[in-house]
Design an enzyme around this catalytic site. Structure first.
Site, PDB file in Angstrom:
ATOM      1  N   HIS A 399    -124.870 -44.143  76.249  1.00 22.00           N
ATOM      2  CA  HIS A 399    -123.837 -44.424  75.247  1.00 22.00           C
ATOM      3  C   HIS A 399    -123.768 -45.863  74.796  1.00 22.00           C
ATOM      4  CE1 HIS A 399    -121.471 -40.691  74.921  1.00 22.00           C
ATOM      5  NE2 HIS A 399    -121.903 -40.457  76.147  1.00 22.00           N
ATOM      6  N   LYS A 590    -109.639 -48.736  66.976  1.00 25.81           N
ATOM      7  CA  LYS A 590    -110.686 -48.506  67.966  1.00 25.81           C
ATOM      8  C   LYS A 590    -110.415 -49.463  69.113  1.00 25.81           C
ATOM      9  CE  LYS A 590    -113.657 -49.449  64.660  1.00 25.81           C
ATOM     10  NZ  LYS A 590    -114.670 -48.421  64.826  1.00 25.81           N
ATOM     11  N   ARG A 591    -111.099 -49.329  70.243  1.00 25.43           N
ATOM     12  CA  ARG A 591    -110.909 -50.293  71.311  1.00 25.43           C
ATOM     13  C   ARG A 591    -111.185 -51.700  70.808  1.00 25.43           C
ATOM     14  NH1 ARG A 591    -109.577 -48.653  76.674  1.00 25.43           N
ATOM     15  NH2 ARG A 591    -109.973 -50.831  77.192  1.00 25.43           N
ATOM     16  N   LYS A 596    -117.203 -55.025  68.157  1.00 28.80           N
ATOM     17  CA  LYS A 596    -116.615 -54.229  67.065  1.00 28.80           C
ATOM     18  C   LYS A 596    -116.060 -55.133  65.953  1.00 28.80           C
ATOM     19  CE  LYS A 596    -115.428 -50.166  69.933  1.00 28.80           C
ATOM     20  NZ  LYS A 596    -115.900 -48.979  69.168  1.00 28.80           N
ATOM     21  N   LYS A 704    -114.238 -39.345  61.705  1.00 26.69           N
ATOM     22  CA  LYS A 704    -112.901 -38.797  61.475  1.00 26.69           C
ATOM     23  C   LYS A 704    -112.342 -39.276  60.133  1.00 26.69           C
ATOM     24  CE  LYS A 704    -112.130 -39.404  66.435  1.00 26.69           C
ATOM     25  NZ  LYS A 704    -111.541 -40.362  67.384  1.00 26.69           N
TER      26      LYS A 704
END
Ligand SMILES: *Cc1c(COP(=O)(O)O)cnc(C)c1O
Length: 855
Positions: A399, A590-591, A596, A704
């Site tokens: 992952h 998101k985290r 990110k 999503k």
């Protein structure tokens, strides 16, 4: 007016409890009574409002022990949950019975995390009870939505990885795949996030404090799990050299079963989560020695194992308790499958005909030496025989691409906790390295790189290598990610075994994230193309022509407006946040992680603000926009927490400044979780997927959003690549370096200070932070953040800043043309049906598991 009876009619028959108090563990599997009527153990109650109300009141009376008028909202929620459960029960028992009988091959999904989200809405949907329940409750003077709001979601995961597991088990049930999910029933899930003066403060997640009506504990099916001690060699009665493990302590693993209902297909699979308890024998021994305090401590010690979910996402800490958790749930699950599903007379040589253990990242990889130990030490297999079986029973999903996310266990720790497993790992490694030397003679550097055992900075087991050696298949989670696994992270393994590598692009369940979360849009879709899309999401393609239909576009816009109002109401009640009307909703949830790049998003906001207050642009040149953040940071992750602090401080300054004329707002509701995601995502116009290229394995948030009709601004990273290919360049705002460009810049030497010096807009934004304007005049508050950007900027925020700002300009231009925007939004939805987790499951079945659905 309430005319319903206070008490439900109860069945006249009295059921004496005839079961004697026995220790179930002494009952062998042979002792299973049968009766023809046991084939339909629970009659399905009538699908009528009256039948439902009777059931509901019955639960209220008999389980909660209250009358309707005396009941609290929690009583009502629980009674409703039990009622819905009852409707699914017959199907669950039937599914379980059939899967044991059918002897078909099954998947055991092994995951340390399941980020399930609330259960009630999903169960109502799967049982097709939502309308009946709503009407029935109304007759009792109760609003369904109020009861739904009562549920505390089981947050047994950190983020994407745990949510993926939850989507996958939903799809497996809906697709009739024989499967079971195994994991840990953490007493405390992911922490509840609060903000104090803009800083994150963590509160324990007490999701079980009012009890969970969704779980079925089975203490009689407890499994004993051993730890510590030593190993010894001995000669068995056949004169063979054997090893046995002499453990030092043990705990009980108690299974808690959860229903995993398929969507309207009459199937209910099982999720089995393990909870740790002290073993009675261990207790008694100490109690008998008279040391009461020590006995209680032993109990606490044992129960610690499933006490709390580690809140690190992407950066595992090498904590002993975490390894205990991993072994605890994996050993229990393997034992459970062999004993409960296969039964005593099964020949374990054929194990791979009946099961594939799918490893969700490296967390369950300790299952590899565990299965070897069971086969060799307990079942008397020879090494080669055992390896032949083991190497067919596991498949590994990687992952990550971040080196710091690859789990490594110091041999000192692993050997102390699991001495026999460490011996087995060494033996696996010896044989593996022999293979490498055969294939690449003289290449000792390669041997060192590939070894399961790392020597520096300390001797440690590389779990990703162990997984790669043992797995029949290794997959990444998006095309780009799988390619980078082959070319970089696991290149040596791909050189040795190219045939092991494959890709399965992630997906999300359309039931939760479209059908439930966006019921207005669902209504429009079903009215337009029928309801088939819920289980065949590619059918959204049929909506493509609607993008050019002004009437449909108008309806689509109305749905978005409805979802925005719904979110506005929620955030007002939940957080005291007021969302302005008529704004573009720009969402990054998101985290919180450096890769990110929430920092890039907040720099964009700061830059807009700076340009207005310095007079470079006037407020009316800004597209009215509300930027919404949602993110938890790992409690020990300083820079991530500083970023949260900065975002909150920017929000409080920007939101109050009259010079912006209310055209730019920042909202940061605390405690982003699945429940909030279900409300936020359907309301979004713009989806922020802005990780540095080559760092996000896939992302599922991106899917999503696209499915709910948001446009993406994103880098060429993870599944963004596939989203853009499907929706088309005209309907996606691409920016930033590509992965090869990132590599090239890294190789050349990246100096963020140069970007700062050479880009006045970037410099002005960073300087504004350093001026203290967001920190009450204190210039040093955000130094750790600004210096990490200026001197390291590991994820190249500065290098992509310009390109990001330019792409945001394009966003504004497009948003100004609402017809063009809506057209693109519709096409995003219509073209991303590929990202259903049903499709992911089909890919796993054909590329990895070699399994076909049951019918
Ligand atoms: C989907 C989801 C995630 C994953 O989001 P990414 O943007 O892919 O990192 C994390 N948390 C929750 C609550 C989610 O629903």
């Amino acid at each position: 007016m309430n005319t319903m009876p206070e008490f439900a009619h109860t069945n006249g028959a009295m059921h004496a409890d005839e079961s004697p108090q026995t220790d179930h563990r002494v009952l062998g599997p042979a002792n299973k009574p049968t009766h023809p009527m046991a084939l339909a153990p629970v009659a399905t109650p009538r699908h009528s409002v009256d039948g439902f109300v009777q059931e509901f009141l019955h639960e209220l009376n008999t389980t909660q022990g209250v009358t309707l008028s005396a009941s609290t909202i929690n009583d009502q929620y629980k009674a409703l949950a039990l009622t819905v459960r009852n409707y699914l029960m017959a199907r669950w028992l039937e599914t379980t019975r059939n899967s044991i009988k059918s002897k078909s091959k099954a998947v055991a999904y092994l995951s340390a995390e399941y980020l399930l989200g609330r259960q009630l809405g999903n169960a109502l949907l799967a049982a097709d009870l939502a309308d009946i329940a709503q009407e029935g409750l109304k007759q009792c003077g109760i609003e369904l939505w109020q009861l739904r709001a009562q549920e505390v979601e089981p947050g047994l995961g950190n983020g994407g990885l745990g949510r993926l597991a939850a989507c996958f088990i939903d799809s497996l049930a809906t697709m009739n795949v024989p499967s079971v999910g195994y994991g840990i029933r953490y007493e405390y899930g992911i922490f509840r996030q609060t903000f104090v003066d803009g800083r994150q403060v963590e509160q324990p997640d007490t999701w079980l404090s009012l009890g969970s009506p969704w779980e079925f504990p089975h203490p009689e099916a407890a499994v004993t799990i051993n730890f510590g001690g030593t190993t010894e060699k001995y000669t068995d009665e056949d004169g063979r050299e054997r090893t046995r493990w002499l453990p030092e302590w043990d705990v009980q693993a108690i299974p808690y079963n959860y229903m995993v209902p398929g969507y309207l297909n009459g199937r209910v699979n099982t999720l089995r989560l393990w909870s740790a308890e002290a073993t009675r024998a261990f207790d008694l021994q100490i109690f008998n020695s008279g040391d009461y305090a020590r006995a209680v401590r032993a109990q606490t010690f044992a129960e610690n194992i499933s006490k709390v979910l580690y809140p690190e996402d992407s950066t595992p800490q090498g904590k002993e308790l975490r390894l205990q958790q991993q072994y605890f749930f994996v050993a229990a699950s393997i034992r459970d499958f062999i004993n409960q599903v296969l039964g005593e007379d099964f020949d374990l040589h054929n194990l791979s005909d009946r099961i594939i253990f799918q490893l969700n990242d490296t967390h369950p990889v300790i299952g590899v030496p565990e299965l070897m130990r069971v086969l060799i030490d307990e079942e008397g297999f020879g090494w080669d025989e055992a390896w032949e079986v083991t190497s067919k029973c596991f498949a590994y999903t990687c992952h990550t691409l971040l080196p710091e996310a690859l789990e490594v266990w110091p041999t000192e720790l692993l050997g102390r906790l699991l001495p026999r497993h460490l011996e087995i790992i060494y033996a696996i490694n010896d044989r593996f390295l022999e293979q490498v030397r055969d294939r690449f003679p003289g290449d000792e550097v390669r041997v060192g790189r590939m070894s399961i055992i790392a020597e520096y900075p300390e001797r440690a087991v590389r779990m990703a290598h162990l997984a790669s050696v043992a797995a029949t298949k290794i997959n990444g989670v998006a095309e780009l990610h799988s390619q980078l696994l082959r070319d970089k992270v696991l290149k040596d393994f791909a050189d040795l075994w190219p045939e092991k590598f494959t890709n399965v692009t992630n997906g999300v369940t359309p039931r939760r994230f479209l059908r439930m979360a966006n019921y207005k849009l669902s209504g429009l879709l079903t009215e337009t193309i029928g309801s088939g899309w819920v289980t065949d999401l590619e059918r959204l393609r049929e909506l493509e022509p609607c993008a050019d239909d002004p009437e449909f576009r108008e309806k689509f816009r109305e749905v978005k407006a409805f979802n925005k109002r719904r979110l506005t109401n929620l955030l007002r009640a939940r957080d005291g946040i007021d969302l302005p009307e008529g704004h573009m909703l720009d969402v990054m949830v998101k985290r919180l992680h450096e890769y990110k790049r929430q920092s890039l998003k907040i720099l964009h906001v700061i830059s807009l603000y700076e340009q207005v207050i310095s007079g470079k642009i006037s407020a009316d040149e800004i597209t009215p926009r509300t930027v919404v953040f949602g993110a938890k940071a790992a409690p020990g992750y300083r820079l991530a927490k500083d970023t949260i602090h900065l975002i909150n401080k920017v929000a409080s300054v920007v939101n109050e400044d009259k010079r912006l004329d209310g055209r730019l707002k920042v909202a940061f509701p605390a405690n982003y979780n699945v429940t909030l995601a279900e409300k936020l995502i359907p309301a979004a116009d713009l989806s922020e997927q802005i990780s540095l290229a080559g760092k996000e394995a896939s992302g599922t948030g991106n899917m999503k959003f696209a499915l709910n009709g948001a446009l993406t601004i994103g880098t060429d990273d993870g599944a963004n690549v596939e989203i853009r290919e499907l929706v088309g360049d005209d309907h996606f705002f691409l920016f930033g370096m590509t992965e090869p460009e990132v590599e090239a810049l890294q190789a050349k030497g990246y100096h963020p200070g140069e970007y700062y010096q050479n880009n006045p807009q970037l410099k002005a934004a960073v300087d504004l932070i350093q001026s203290g304007i967001f920190s009450g005049g204190d210039r040093g508050t955000f130094d750790s953040l600004t210096s990490s950007w200026l001197y390291h900027d590991r994820f190249m925020v500065f290098a992509d800043f310009d390109s990001y700002i330019a792409a945001q300009k394009k966003v504004e231009e497009k948003y100004a043309d609402q017809d063009a925007w809506t057209r693109s939004a519709i096409l995003n939805m219509a073209r991303t049906g590929y990202f259903s987790s049903d499709r992911s499951m089909r890919d796993y079945m054909t590329r990895i598991w070699n399994i076909t659905p049951d019918f």
